[in-house]
Design a protein around this motif. Sequence first.
Motif, PDB file in Angstrom:
ATOM      1  N   LEU A  40       0.813  -1.050  -0.087  1.00 58.33           N
ATOM      2  CA  LEU A  40       0.230   0.019  -0.041  1.00 58.33           C
ATOM      3  C   LEU A  40       0.804   1.203   0.142  1.00 58.33           C
ATOM      4  N   ASP A  41       0.895   2.120  -1.136  1.00 59.26           N
ATOM      5  CA  ASP A  41       1.512   3.254  -1.282  1.00 59.26           C
ATOM      6  C   ASP A  41       0.497   4.386  -0.856  1.00 59.26           C
ATOM      7  N   LEU A  42       0.865   5.014   0.385  1.00 58.94           N
ATOM      8  CA  LEU A  42      -0.120   5.934   0.914  1.00 58.94           C
ATOM      9  C   LEU A  42      -0.246   7.050   0.155  1.00 58.94           C
ATOM     10  N   ALA A  43       0.755   7.689  -0.814  1.00 53.53           N
ATOM     11  CA  ALA A  43       0.453   8.834  -1.704  1.00 53.53           C
ATOM     12  C   ALA A  43      -0.532   8.172  -2.763  1.00 53.53           C
ATOM     13  N   ALA A  44      -0.499   7.197  -3.573  1.00 50.74           N
ATOM     14  CA  ALA A  44      -1.304   6.540  -4.364  1.00 50.74           C
ATOM     15  C   ALA A  44      -2.546   6.466  -3.997  1.00 50.74           C
ATOM     16  N   PHE A  45      -2.695   5.997  -2.530  1.00 44.08           N
ATOM     17  CA  PHE A  45      -3.846   5.481  -2.116  1.00 44.08           C
ATOM     18  C   PHE A  45      -4.571   6.946  -1.697  1.00 44.08           C
ATOM     19  N   ARG A  46      -3.857   8.082  -1.437  1.00 42.61           N
ATOM     20  CA  ARG A  46      -4.333   9.181  -1.222  1.00 42.61           C
ATOM     21  C   ARG A  46      -5.152  10.004  -2.473  1.00 42.61           C
ATOM     22  N   ALA A  47      -4.469   9.647  -3.565  1.00 44.63           N
ATOM     23  CA  ALA A  47      -4.834  10.328  -4.886  1.00 44.63           C
ATOM     24  C   ALA A  47      -6.016   9.342  -5.191  1.00 44.63           C
ATOM     25  N   GLU A  48      -5.952   7.999  -4.995  1.00 45.76           N
ATOM     26  CA  GLU A  48      -7.244   7.130  -5.521  1.00 45.76           C
ATOM     27  C   GLU A  48      -8.433   7.477  -4.544  1.00 45.76           C
ATOM     28  N   THR A  49      -8.190   7.674  -3.328  1.00 43.10           N
ATOM     29  CA  THR A  49      -9.723   7.943  -2.711  1.00 43.10           C
ATOM     30  C   THR A  49      -9.777   9.249  -2.489  1.00 43.10           C
ATOM     31  N   GLY A  50      -8.970  10.499  -2.624  1.00 48.07           N
ATOM     32  CA  GLY A  50      -9.380  11.613  -2.420  1.00 48.07           C
ATOM     33  C   GLY A  50      -9.620  12.017  -1.029  1.00 48.07           C
ATOM     34  N   LEU A  51      -8.969  10.981   0.155  1.00 43.82           N
ATOM     35  CA  LEU A  51      -9.068  11.410   1.479  1.00 43.82           C
ATOM     36  C   LEU A  51      -7.689  11.971   1.717  1.00 43.82           C
ATOM     37  N   ALA A  52      -7.955  13.019   2.766  1.00 43.68           N
ATOM     38  CA  ALA A  52      -6.900  13.939   3.078  1.00 43.68           C
ATOM     39  C   ALA A  52      -5.805  13.047   4.107  1.00 43.68           C
ATOM     40  N   LEU A  53      -5.244  12.039   3.572  1.00 42.41           N
ATOM     41  CA  LEU A  53      -4.514  11.144   4.295  1.00 42.41           C
ATOM     42  C   LEU A  53      -3.103  11.366   4.945  1.00 42.41           C
ATOM     43  N   SER A  54      -2.721  11.178   6.129  1.00 43.80           N
ATOM     44  CA  SER A  54      -1.820  11.355   6.759  1.00 43.80           C
ATOM     45  C   SER A  54      -0.494  10.571   6.160  1.00 43.80           C
ATOM     46  N   SER A  55       0.582  11.071   6.429  1.00 49.27           N
ATOM     47  CA  SER A  55       1.889  10.245   5.805  1.00 49.27           C
ATOM     48  C   SER A  55       2.412   9.648   6.823  1.00 49.27           C
ATOM     49  N   LEU A  56       1.843   9.458   7.997  1.00 48.32           N
ATOM     50  CA  LEU A  56       2.125   8.216   9.318  1.00 48.32           C
ATOM     51  C   LEU A  56       0.995   7.797   9.450  1.00 48.32           C
ATOM     52  N   THR A  57       1.123   6.320   9.933  1.00 48.13           N
ATOM     53  CA  THR A  57       0.126   5.553  10.385  1.00 48.13           C
ATOM     54  C   THR A  57      -0.063   5.312  11.670  1.00 48.13           C
ATOM     55  N   VAL A  58      -0.743   4.476  12.265  1.00 48.79           N
ATOM     56  CA  VAL A  58      -0.858   4.224  13.637  1.00 48.79           C
ATOM     57  C   VAL A  58      -0.922   2.639  13.660  1.00 48.79           C
ATOM     58  N   LEU A  59      -0.308   2.031  14.472  1.00 47.85           N
ATOM     59  CA  LEU A  59      -0.363   0.572  14.863  1.00 47.85           C
ATOM     60  C   LEU A  59      -1.361   0.576  15.948  1.00 47.85           C
ATOM     61  N   GLN A  60      -2.645   0.016  16.117  1.00 44.26           N
ATOM     62  CA  GLN A  60      -3.499  -0.026  17.108  1.00 44.26           C
ATOM     63  C   GLN A  60      -3.118  -1.228  17.872  1.00 44.26           C
ATOM     64  N   THR A  61      -2.842  -0.891  19.233  1.00 44.12           N
ATOM     65  CA  THR A  61      -2.518  -1.696  20.201  1.00 44.12           C
ATOM     66  C   THR A  61      -3.736  -1.831  21.189  1.00 44.12           C
ATOM     67  N   ASP A  62      -4.607  -1.421  21.508  1.00 42.53           N
ATOM     68  CA  ASP A  62      -5.607  -1.498  22.324  1.00 42.53           C
ATOM     69  C   ASP A  62      -6.485  -2.869  22.049  1.00 42.53           C
TER      70      ASP A  62
END
Length: 273
Positions: free
Chosen positions: A192-214
């Motif tokens: 998953l390329d975040l820049a490509a996914f941002r362009a694909e979906t039009g979402l204001a997607l951050s360049s950092l992600t979060v590993l869910q731990t809860d």
Amino acid sequence: MPPSASRVGLRFWLITAAALAAMAITASLGRWQLSRAAEKQALQATLDTRTRLPAVGADELLEAAKEQQGPMGAPPTDAEVSPHAPNLVHRQVSLEGHWLADHTVFLDNRQMQGRPGFFVLTPLQLQGRADVVMVQRGWIPRNFQDRTQLPPVSTPVGPVRVQGRVAAAPSRLYEFQGGHSAEGSSRIRQNLDLAAFRAETGLALSSLTVLQTDPAGPTGDGLLRDWPVVGAGVDKHYGYAFQWFGLCGLIALLYVWFQIVRRFIRPRSQPAA
């Protein structure tokens, strides 16, 4: 001096020079690995400090993502998001928002506890914002009878609070030529390329992600979150140093035995004929 004795003497000094050179090289490599281990220890201390710091919120996360954004808005690579840099990677984070379940992505060929399956990633739209953060929610096994079947994942509707730690973009696996083009045509993807996914979906997607731990909620989402422990790999360098120093000692022992003990000591101790 007879010609044979001259040749033996020349061979002795050539072997001596080669042994000394090999010992010097292996010893220097061992010292270099020890210096790398010292660097990794300092890095590990930094990582441990970050994991103990209080959790950050949406404002700090988005600000750090903007500072680390690469050229042309591209997300930072693993090399750019180094734990040496003053960023939030590996920091605890607490976010509020709601899931965009329609944009859930399943990363294929990912392992957890030695089993292959999917990493499940779902965008989280932050509360009261247009900004979106991609959350690596966890791992789920795949159906090996039908590799195109998506496993059931429960995604809550409405406001949620997500606890996790800040991470760079998901690691990339090798894919055959043409595999990248399939990223926009399926929810099952190799990478998953975040820049490509941002362009694909039009979402204001951050360049950092979060590993869910809860932990999972009362109903459970069926995901496993046994993420690897954050570490700098100090033990690996100590292991390499031990190997190099061991090889250096082995060369020294072989030289002493074959070039000194067997050549000078043993013949003198033998009785005359």
